[in-house]
Write an enzyme that holds these catalytic residues in place. Sequence first.
Site, PDB file in Angstrom:
ATOM      1  CD  GLU A   1      -3.187  -0.889   0.473  1.00  0.00           C
ATOM      2  OE1 GLU A   1      -3.612   0.274   0.390  1.00  0.00           O
ATOM      3  OE2 GLU A   1      -3.770  -1.849  -0.043  1.00  0.00           O
TER       4      GLU A   1
ATOM      5  CG  HIS B   1      -3.778   3.432  -0.297  1.00  0.00           C
ATOM      6  ND1 HIS B   1      -4.083   2.776   0.876  1.00  0.00           N
ATOM      7  CD2 HIS B   1      -3.827   4.754  -0.029  1.00  0.00           C
ATOM      8  CE1 HIS B   1      -4.302   3.679   1.822  1.00  0.00           C
ATOM      9  NE2 HIS B   1      -4.163   4.882   1.306  1.00  0.00           N
TER      10      HIS B   1
ATOM     11  CE  LYS C   1      -7.130   6.962   2.546  1.00  0.00           C
ATOM     12  NZ  LYS C   1      -5.791   6.775   3.054  1.00  0.00           N
TER      13      LYS C   1
END
Length: 180
Positions: A23, A75, A102
């Site tokens: 990430e 991510h 997120k």
Amino acid sequence: LLDEIRNALAGKPLLFTFRTDAEGGAEVSPERYLSLIQTAAGHDGVDAIDIELASPVFDEAMKIAGSKPVVASFHDFSATPSNKEMEAKLRKMKEAGAQIAKIAVTANSPVDVARLLEVTARCAKDFCVLTIAMGKDGAVSRICGQAFGSVATFATIRDSSAPGQLSLEDTQAGLDQFDL
């Protein structure tokens, strides 16, 4: 270290985040990652914990977090996944018990940003999301995300921690322009 950070924050919330190499952070074994989550979960000064969806120990880390609020995160530093994939990731985070889901993706075109914001708006109707598009094309998402339901943004005070991250001053000016 957590005690020092807690004292320096003077009452502001502390989100414990450790980024693994997958990430964009440091290389760490799954066992060490769980150990770090355990330390954060047991520290009174930590208000919330960031747990990476891509971690092979995601489910176990979610359990270890216990009663601490969780920001589950994903991510992608190369592209913007399909709308279906982004929505599935956000929903998986929510279903796993995250208080905030997120995703940060790399926008390689304005269309990528529009797709992310569409997914944001759709998911924000049902649960708490935080979405960001990285890269030059994605910078606009850091200003307008709230209008689509994203609950926060990121800005830099000094060095950028992600491609396309804006300075605090530029972010605040943009938010002020749209009264967000």
